[in-house]
Design a protein around this motif. Structure first.
Motif, PDB file in Angstrom:
ATOM      1  N   UNK A  46       0.954  -1.272   0.095  1.00  8.40           N
ATOM      2  CA  UNK A  46      -0.051  -0.039  -0.031  1.00  8.40           C
ATOM      3  C   UNK A  46       0.825   1.294   0.231  1.00  8.40           C
ATOM      4  N   UNK A  47       0.437   2.341  -0.587  1.00 12.87           N
ATOM      5  CA  UNK A  47       1.051   3.545  -0.675  1.00 12.87           C
ATOM      6  C   UNK A  47       0.103   4.770  -0.474  1.00 12.87           C
ATOM      7  N   UNK A  48       0.460   5.845  -0.065  1.00 15.97           N
ATOM      8  CA  UNK A  48      -0.091   7.181  -0.016  1.00 15.97           C
ATOM      9  C   UNK A  48       0.504   7.835  -1.199  1.00 15.97           C
ATOM     10  N   UNK A  49       0.012   8.267  -2.248  1.00 11.00           N
ATOM     11  CA  UNK A  49       0.634   8.967  -3.499  1.00 11.00           C
ATOM     12  C   UNK A  49       0.589  10.473  -2.935  1.00 11.00           C
ATOM     13  N   UNK A  50       1.537  11.347  -3.456  1.00  7.32           N
ATOM     14  CA  UNK A  50       1.846  12.773  -3.261  1.00  7.32           C
ATOM     15  C   UNK A  50       2.538  13.433  -4.452  1.00  7.32           C
ATOM     16  N   UNK A  51       1.358  14.454  -4.959  1.00  6.16           N
ATOM     17  CA  UNK A  51       1.827  15.228  -5.799  1.00  6.16           C
ATOM     18  C   UNK A  51       2.956  16.222  -5.602  1.00  6.16           C
ATOM     19  N   UNK A  52       3.768  16.496  -6.550  1.00  2.76           N
ATOM     20  CA  UNK A  52       5.013  17.186  -6.290  1.00  2.76           C
ATOM     21  C   UNK A  52       4.862  18.388  -5.640  1.00  2.76           C
ATOM     22  N   UNK A  53       3.587  19.129  -5.819  1.00  3.65           N
ATOM     23  CA  UNK A  53       3.220  20.394  -5.202  1.00  3.65           C
ATOM     24  C   UNK A  53       2.813  20.174  -3.825  1.00  3.65           C
ATOM     25  N   UNK A  54       2.382  19.047  -3.463  1.00  6.30           N
ATOM     26  CA  UNK A  54       2.017  18.800  -2.142  1.00  6.30           C
ATOM     27  C   UNK A  54       3.546  18.530  -1.305  1.00  6.30           C
ATOM     28  N   UNK A  55       4.355  17.749  -2.137  1.00  2.00           N
ATOM     29  CA  UNK A  55       5.303  17.342  -1.231  1.00  2.00           C
ATOM     30  C   UNK A  55       6.414  18.659  -1.120  1.00  2.00           C
ATOM     31  N   UNK A  56       6.355  19.848  -1.995  1.00  4.19           N
ATOM     32  CA  UNK A  56       6.780  20.916  -1.710  1.00  4.19           C
ATOM     33  C   UNK A  56       6.305  21.774  -0.400  1.00  4.19           C
ATOM     34  N   UNK A  57       4.937  21.530  -0.293  1.00 11.11           N
ATOM     35  CA  UNK A  57       4.570  22.293   0.869  1.00 11.11           C
ATOM     36  C   UNK A  57       4.718  21.655   1.890  1.00 11.11           C
ATOM     37  N   UNK A  58       4.797  20.304   2.036  1.00  9.24           N
ATOM     38  CA  UNK A  58       5.241  19.559   3.125  1.00  9.24           C
ATOM     39  C   UNK A  58       6.914  20.186   3.513  1.00  9.24           C
ATOM     40  N   UNK A  59       7.610  20.141   2.664  1.00 11.49           N
ATOM     41  CA  UNK A  59       8.958  20.622   2.665  1.00 11.49           C
ATOM     42  C   UNK A  59       8.858  22.081   3.332  1.00 11.49           C
ATOM     43  N   UNK A  60       8.121  22.936   2.928  1.00 12.40           N
ATOM     44  CA  UNK A  60       8.069  24.431   3.456  1.00 12.40           C
ATOM     45  C   UNK A  60       7.569  24.271   5.051  1.00 12.40           C
ATOM     46  N   UNK A  61       6.629  23.242   5.111  1.00 14.46           N
ATOM     47  CA  UNK A  61       6.455  23.518   6.594  1.00 14.46           C
ATOM     48  C   UNK A  61       7.313  23.083   7.566  1.00 14.46           C
ATOM     49  N   UNK A  62       8.173  22.386   7.148  1.00 15.57           N
ATOM     50  CA  UNK A  62       9.448  21.833   7.931  1.00 15.57           C
ATOM     51  C   UNK A  62      10.585  22.566   7.744  1.00 15.57           C
ATOM     52  N   UNK A  63      10.327  23.672   7.081  1.00 15.99           N
ATOM     53  CA  UNK A  63      11.771  24.597   7.120  1.00 15.99           C
ATOM     54  C   UNK A  63      12.432  24.274   5.741  1.00 15.99           C
ATOM     55  N   UNK A  64      12.363  23.808   4.837  1.00 10.11           N
ATOM     56  CA  UNK A  64      12.882  23.362   3.549  1.00 10.11           C
ATOM     57  C   UNK A  64      12.454  24.305   2.438  1.00 10.11           C
ATOM     58  N   UNK A  65      13.326  24.307   1.239  1.00  6.62           N
ATOM     59  CA  UNK A  65      12.849  24.907   0.281  1.00  6.62           C
ATOM     60  C   UNK A  65      13.715  24.186  -0.991  1.00  6.62           C
ATOM     61  N   UNK A  66      12.764  24.288  -2.060  1.00  6.14           N
ATOM     62  CA  UNK A  66      13.018  23.224  -3.061  1.00  6.14           C
ATOM     63  C   UNK A  66      14.482  23.900  -3.925  1.00  6.14           C
TER      64      UNK A  66
END
Length: 251
Positions: A203-223
């Motif tokens: 099983x997996x939960x798929x992630x769109x690239x834009x959603x992944x980028x938002x997760x990154x921003x919430x944790x203090x990252x930038x693409x």
């Protein structure tokens, strides 16, 4: 809820490695190790979901100090058959919470494994845990497939992703919850246990690239970079996967 220890059990760990073939082929591993080694520079690296050491062992061989986090006892045992604790230190635990150290220059999570976390909250916490491991300016690299929803025929919930002699991969989608179940069908006379066919499901939960980028921003990252593959080819609307490099901007 899927028990990941049961999913990645002794049999799965023993069957996982395919030396020289598939994801263990030099054509796959060489560019992966080259990119990760360059991004790590002179600093240490930590792999989330290190598995049996497919990437960590050759990366260590390239001169990078590698540590890891892995939930499955069976996968760690298989890794230990190939590399000792003195070479690659591994912490057993959930990659959302387990701590393997700090001040790493690189954290990485490859081969779609962040999608093994089946909720958005877990995936966000994985980014936050990566940030805790990294020195300021450190990088978090994720390799992930792009959901192929455009391939779904109207009224159908599945796609055939791979069809070759002896192997069939079918993905079935729950688009409401962003869940996919991959059905791995192995068949033919060459199965080690003598059966005509073997079916495994992940099983997996798929992630769109834009959603992944938002997760990154919430944790203090930038693409910082995004490529279609480890060869740094251009990521386009038709790309079926991506390698995304995030830089930690806040601590």
């Amino acid at each position: 809820m899927i028990n990941q220890q049961e999913l990645w059990d002794h049999d799965a760990a023993q069957q996982y490695d395919t030396p020289g073939e598939g994801m263990f082929s030099p054509e796959v591993l060489a560019p992966t190790v080259e990119v990760l080694s360059e991004l790590a520079g002179d600093g240490p690296a930590v792999e989330f979901a290190i598995g049996t050491g497919r990437v960590a062992i050759p990366l260590s061989g390239a001169g990078i100090q590698v540590s890891g986090i892995e939930l499955s006892h069976a996968m760690i045992s298989r890794l230990r058959e190939k590399a000792g604790e003195d070479r690659i230190a591994v912490v057993q635990g959930d990659m959302c919470e387990a701590v393997a150290g700090e001040n790493f220059s690189l954290a990485f999570l490859v081969f779609n494994t962040i999608a093994n976390l089946l909720t958005q909250d877990e995936q966000v916490r994985c980014f936050q845990n990566a940030a805790r491991h990294l020195a300021p300016g450190g990088r978090f690299v994720i390799e992930l497939w792009v959901p192929q929803l455009r391939s779904l025929p109207p009224g159908h919930g599945g796609t055939v992703e791979v069809s070759r002699p002896g192997y069939l991969l079918v993905d079935t989608y729950d688009v409401l919850h962003q869940h996919v179940i991959s059905h791995h069908v192995q068949f033919g006379p060459d199965l080690a246990d003598g059966r005509e066919a073997r079916i495994g499901r992940t099983p997996h939960r798929y992630i769109w690239p834009s959603e992944l980028d938002l997760m990154a921003r919430l944790a203090g990252f930038e693409l910082e970079s995004r490529w279609a593959d480890w060869d740094r080819s251009e990521f386009t609307e038709d790309s079926r996967s991506h390698v995304s490099v995030y830089r930690l901007t806040t601590v």
